[in-house]
Design an enzyme around this catalytic site. Structure first.
Site, PDB file in Angstrom:
ATOM      1  N   LYS A 111      23.260  60.755  51.483  1.00 52.75           N
ATOM      2  CA  LYS A 111      23.798  60.571  52.839  1.00 52.75           C
ATOM      3  C   LYS A 111      23.158  61.570  53.808  1.00 52.75           C
ATOM      4  O   LYS A 111      22.884  61.238  54.961  1.00 52.75           O
ATOM      5  CB  LYS A 111      25.323  60.755  52.848  1.00 52.75           C
ATOM      6  N   LYS A 194      21.044  43.996  44.122  1.00 55.50           N
ATOM      7  CA  LYS A 194      22.485  44.116  44.338  1.00 55.50           C
ATOM      8  C   LYS A 194      22.899  43.599  45.710  1.00 55.50           C
ATOM      9  O   LYS A 194      22.219  43.880  46.702  1.00 55.50           O
ATOM     10  CB  LYS A 194      22.851  45.602  44.220  1.00 55.50           C
ATOM     11  N   LYS A 197      26.624  45.932  51.418  1.00 63.84           N
ATOM     12  CA  LYS A 197      26.715  45.968  52.876  1.00 63.84           C
ATOM     13  C   LYS A 197      25.465  46.580  53.495  1.00 63.84           C
ATOM     14  O   LYS A 197      24.895  46.057  54.434  1.00 63.84           O
ATOM     15  CB  LYS A 197      27.945  46.784  53.305  1.00 63.84           C
TER      16      LYS A 197
END
Ligand code: AMP
Length: 329
Positions: A111, A194, A197
């Site tokens: 992140k 996969k 989102k």
């Protein structure tokens, strides 16, 4: 009876991967476990601190949770920020969490790389908040995807460290939920591994039939097989993987044979796949529409969920405060 805790971040609509990879298991779990399912709205602030989307996102995840079959009569379904005891435990655990272990976490490094302009302390202490979510109910088991296994390991470390430091056997060391079934991974329609989102390749549960048809039609395919019984390339295998989940075994076998004999027509396969995805998810869309028309259902569910969660959480906080030496005057 085992206590199971699971949270999902409120960062948008649920997709086929969330449903087949997580929610269908949750629905089974609630039959014979003491389950706590919460919507992690505090966690969403680490990446999405936007007041205009917070509420709509929480509302849509809650609506979809209920529409999929999570039952407020069987499980505590609650919003993380409705249970202030979680925040108190988060603070306490942070006093025993070390900078070194937090900065080493894979998800933190990931992140921090993705949002270098916003490497906040919430991101750093994401694992202690997750540990607080789990330990606040002294959970035995946590259903986690592979990406969360490191966080669960850290939760066990925090639990052990607390017990050792205060010389108690208070927190259990929660394990990954395992009912013996193979975890299902729903692939993307873009040939990627996969559905997710952030990959932008999702079929959402709330998508209408036309949108689903359009997305499936655009799915990546190849030129078609040129040799009988040849292995399928990833993009085609992906379509079959989704088909195995939403279609009947006869349908899968039919297209498998067409592949093996080099007679497959991707247009037909996609038409059938879209129709089967639409049929499999239609009852969920009907429930979403019903809940949208009856917002009192949401109110009732989270009021009950909050009551159950706070009952369990306040017992833990009372005992933890005692262990740590807090006293009333
Ligand atoms: P996310 O929406 O990525 O935060 O995922 C929440 C949970 O849904 C994960 O922990 C997984 O259990 C499940 N999940 C998400 N994407 C997939 C997928 N493509 N296939 C299977 N399960 C998934």
């Amino acid at each position: 009876m085992n206590t199971v805790v699971s949270g999902i971040r409120s960062t948008g609509n649920l997709h086929l991967g969330n449903y087949y990879g997580a929610l269908k298991n949750f629905i089974r779990m609630q039959e014979n476990n003491r389950c706590f399912f919460f919507i992690a709205d505090y966690h969403s602030l680490t990446t999405h601190p936007d007041p205009t989307i917070l509420y709509p996102n929480v509302k849509s995840v809650l609506t979809e949770y209920l529409a999929c079959g999570l039952d407020p009569e069987k499980s505590a379904i609650y919003i993380q920020s409705d249970v202030p005891e979680v925040v108190e435990l988060y603070l306490m655990l942070n006093m025993h969490a070390y900078l070194g272990e937090l900065t080493k976490t894979v998800s933190f490094k990931d992140k921090a790389r993705k949002q270098p302009e916003n490497v906040n302390a919430g991101l750093l202490t994401y694992p202690t908040l997750m540990a607080a979510d789990i330990l606040i109910h002294n959970a035995d088991q946590v259903p986690v995807g592979k990406d969360q296994l490191q966080h669960l390991e850290m939760t066990r470390n925090f639990a052990k460290r607390f017990n050792n430091f205060y010389k108690v056997e208070y927190f259990k060391e929660p394990m990954a939920y395992n009912d013996g079934t193979e975890p299902i991974k729903i692939p993307g329609l873009d040939g990627s591994g996969k559905m997710g989102k952030s990959e932008g390749n999702c079929i959402y549960l709330a998508d209408d039939a036309k949108t689903i048809e359009k997305k499936v039609k655009k799915a990546l395919t190849d030129q078609g097989p040129t040799e009988m019984n040849s292995p399928k390339p990833d993009c085609i295998e992906n379509l079959f993987t989704i088909m195995k989940v939403v279609s009947t075994p006869d349908t899968v076998q039919y297209f498998d044979e067409k592949w093996n004999t080099c007679e497959i027509r991707y247009g037909d396969l996609k038409k059938q796949l879209a129709a089967d995805i639409i049929a499999a998810t239609e009852p969920i869309r009907e429930q979403i529409a019903y809940i949208d028309a009856h917002p009192e259902i949401l109110h009732k569910a989270v009021t009950r969920g909050k009551e159950l969660a706070r009952e369990s959480a306040s017992k833990t906080i009372k005992e933890v405060r005692e262990i740590m030496g807090f006293r009333n005057f």
